[in-house]
Structures are given as C-alpha cells and as structure tokens.
Design a protein around this motif. Structure first.
Motif, PDB file in Angstrom:
ATOM      1  N   LEU A  94       5.506   0.281  -5.833  1.00  0.00           N
ATOM      2  CA  LEU A  94       4.329   1.095  -6.147  1.00  0.00           C
ATOM      3  C   LEU A  94       3.969   0.842  -7.607  1.00  0.00           C
ATOM      4  O   LEU A  94       4.716   1.206  -8.516  1.00  0.00           O
ATOM      5  N   THR A  95       2.828   0.224  -7.847  1.00  0.00           N
ATOM      6  CA  THR A  95       2.506  -0.281  -9.184  1.00  0.00           C
ATOM      7  C   THR A  95       2.144   0.810 -10.181  1.00  0.00           C
ATOM      8  O   THR A  95       2.189   0.590 -11.391  1.00  0.00           O
ATOM      9  N   ASP A  96       1.788   1.999  -9.678  1.00  0.00           N
ATOM     10  CA  ASP A  96       1.371   3.074 -10.585  1.00  0.00           C
ATOM     11  C   ASP A  96       2.521   4.017 -10.935  1.00  0.00           C
ATOM     12  O   ASP A  96       2.308   5.047 -11.561  1.00  0.00           O
ATOM     13  N   ARG A  97       3.744   3.671 -10.553  1.00  0.00           N
ATOM     14  CA  ARG A  97       4.904   4.517 -10.827  1.00  0.00           C
ATOM     15  C   ARG A  97       5.984   3.708 -11.526  1.00  0.00           C
ATOM     16  O   ARG A  97       6.106   2.504 -11.319  1.00  0.00           O
ATOM     17  N   SER A  98       6.784   4.397 -12.306  1.00  0.00           N
ATOM     18  CA  SER A  98       7.892   3.737 -12.994  1.00  0.00           C
ATOM     19  C   SER A  98       8.936   3.279 -11.967  1.00  0.00           C
ATOM     20  O   SER A  98       8.913   3.680 -10.804  1.00  0.00           O
ATOM     21  N   ASP A 101      10.677   6.269 -10.619  1.00  0.00           N
ATOM     22  CA  ASP A 101       9.871   7.012  -9.642  1.00  0.00           C
ATOM     23  C   ASP A 101       9.713   6.262  -8.329  1.00  0.00           C
ATOM     24  O   ASP A 101       9.588   6.875  -7.263  1.00  0.00           O
ATOM     25  N   ASN A 102       9.717   4.924  -8.376  1.00  0.00           N
ATOM     26  CA  ASN A 102       9.718   4.134  -7.138  1.00  0.00           C
ATOM     27  C   ASN A 102      10.957   4.451  -6.304  1.00  0.00           C
ATOM     28  O   ASN A 102      10.869   4.658  -5.088  1.00  0.00           O
ATOM     29  N   LEU A 138       7.120   0.288 -15.858  1.00  0.00           N
ATOM     30  CA  LEU A 138       6.277   0.057 -14.684  1.00  0.00           C
ATOM     31  C   LEU A 138       6.586  -1.329 -14.128  1.00  0.00           C
ATOM     32  O   LEU A 138       6.993  -2.224 -14.877  1.00  0.00           O
ATOM     33  N   ASN A 140       4.759  -3.849 -13.413  1.00  0.00           N
ATOM     34  CA  ASN A 140       4.070  -4.981 -14.045  1.00  0.00           C
ATOM     35  C   ASN A 140       4.594  -5.286 -15.453  1.00  0.00           C
ATOM     36  O   ASN A 140       4.179  -6.254 -16.072  1.00  0.00           O
ATOM     37  N   GLU A 141       5.507  -4.456 -15.944  1.00  0.00           N
ATOM     38  CA  GLU A 141       6.150  -4.730 -17.235  1.00  0.00           C
ATOM     39  C   GLU A 141       7.456  -5.513 -17.052  1.00  0.00           C
ATOM     40  O   GLU A 141       8.133  -5.812 -18.031  1.00  0.00           O
TER      41      GLU A 141
END
Length: 225
Positions: A94-98, A101-102, A138, A140-141
């Motif tokens: 899930l790209t909008d969660r750390s 949190d994933n 995240l 993407n980091e």
C-alpha cells in the motif's frame, strides 16, 4: 518430522476453458524448498494460483494443508489463505502507508486485536528480514530489494506453513535477488515449505531444492544432475 503439505494426484487445471496443465502429480513437505521453472505461459503461476484457491481444479485430487481443493467452499478459502504467505513479484504494498502500517493492516485484517501484540510481531518480522530500522518509511522510499524484504515480512506475519513466491527476484538486480532467495531458503530451513517460480536457473545451483519444470502442459520433476 516432515509433513506433507501439498499433494496433487492426476490433477488437471484449466484457464478460460483451455487446459493449461494435465496429469500433475506433486508431493511437497514441510521444510522443503521447491522451484517451478519453465517458459513464460507454461503454467507456473497458474499452478501457484491453485494452491491458494484463486483457480479451480478441473480434475484429479488436490490437497493443500488438508483442504480438498477440488471441493473447497468459497467461504473456506480465507481460512486457507491465512495459513499461506504469498510473495508477489510486483510487491503489492500500500503506497500511501508506512512499512509498519502495511504490516499492521494485515494483522488487523487477520484478527490481531491487541496493539501491543501487533507491534511486537511487526518488530520481530522486520528483524527477521533485516529491515528493523525501516518501519517508518513509505514503500517508494525503499529500493526494490528492500520492498521485497518487506513483502516477505508481510507474508510471514501469521507464521504460515507454506510460502508461495512468484518470481520474487524478477524485478531485482542479481546480487539483491540472491539475497532474497537466501532469505527464503533460511525460512524453509525453519520448517516452512517454500515454493518459488523463477527464470534464473543459476539460483538452482546456489540454493538447492526440488526442481519441477512446466512444459508441454505437464509438470516434470527435474532429476538431480
């Protein structure tokens, strides 16, 4: 003591009315590492999908973790999948969660009610995959290899007896791919069955296991060379 976790006898698998694989005979046990190899479109991913109930069995006898996959009811498939860990080539984080949190999302979805227990489990799994200092980031980091380590941590959260890894090194450079397979090998040595599809035949020499080839609508056991 090893235990048979997947047992297929004379299985036939169809997709959109086409026969993809026939006469599949397969027996895989706890603590084993098994490769599925073969050309694109030969049926590797199709076979994996039958293990977790994504595709139906057309004929024969198929058993996964004592579930009869020919007769399994749709309502029982989530119970089966909780005992499996699935590692996808394209991560599906899930790209909008750390990262934290994933992993927490999966635990909440599978019935972990106590926040403290979830936190301990997440930290344990991040430690297992060597990512204990990346929980706040995240997806993407992270590099591709780091994301794949998180995917393996996610797959291990509920102590699955079987890990299914579909081309887990496909999007990674050679060295990072080797590290991922090494990690999966270590997981099998702790007692889980790991089934992995791959095109990288070099890995078979470096990380030994059972080898099966999908070819000509059949599954062939590759003998040791």
């Amino acid at each position: 003591m090893t235990e048979t976790l997947i047992k297929y006898k004379d299985v036939e698998i169809h997709q959109q009315e086409l026969c993809v694989l026939e006469n599949v005979n397969l027996e895989l046990c706890s603590g084993e590492f098994a490769y599925l190899i073969g050309k694109v479109g030969s049926g590797k991913t199709t076979l994996l999908k039958t293990f977790y109930g994504e595709l139906e069995i057309a004929a024969g006898h198929a058993e996964v973790l004592e579930y009869d996959m020919k007769r399994i009811k749709r309502k029982h498939i989530p119970q089966l999948r909780r005992k499996l860990g699935i590692v996808f080539q394209d991560f599906q984080l899930l790209t909008d969660r750390s990262v934290y949190d994933n992993l927490d999302f999966v635990l909440c979805a599978t019935g972990w009610k106590h926040r403290g227990e979830r936190k301990d489990r997440i930290e344990e799994m991040l430690q297992l995959v060597g990512m204990n200092n990346k929980g706040y980031k995240l997806p993407n980091e992270l590099s591709g290899g780091e994301q794949q380590r998180i995917v393996i941590a996610r797959a291990m959260l509920n102590s699955p007896r079987i890990i299914l890894a579909d081309e887990p090194t496909g999007n990674l450079d050679v060295e990072t791919g080797r590290a991922i397979v090494s990690l999966l090998h270590q997981i099998s040595e702790k007692g889980a069955l790991v089934v992995m599809t791959t095109h990288n035949l070099q890995l078979l020499n470096e990380f030994p296991g059972k080898v099966y080839r999908c070819e000509g609508h059949r599954l062939w056991k590759v003998t040791e060379e």
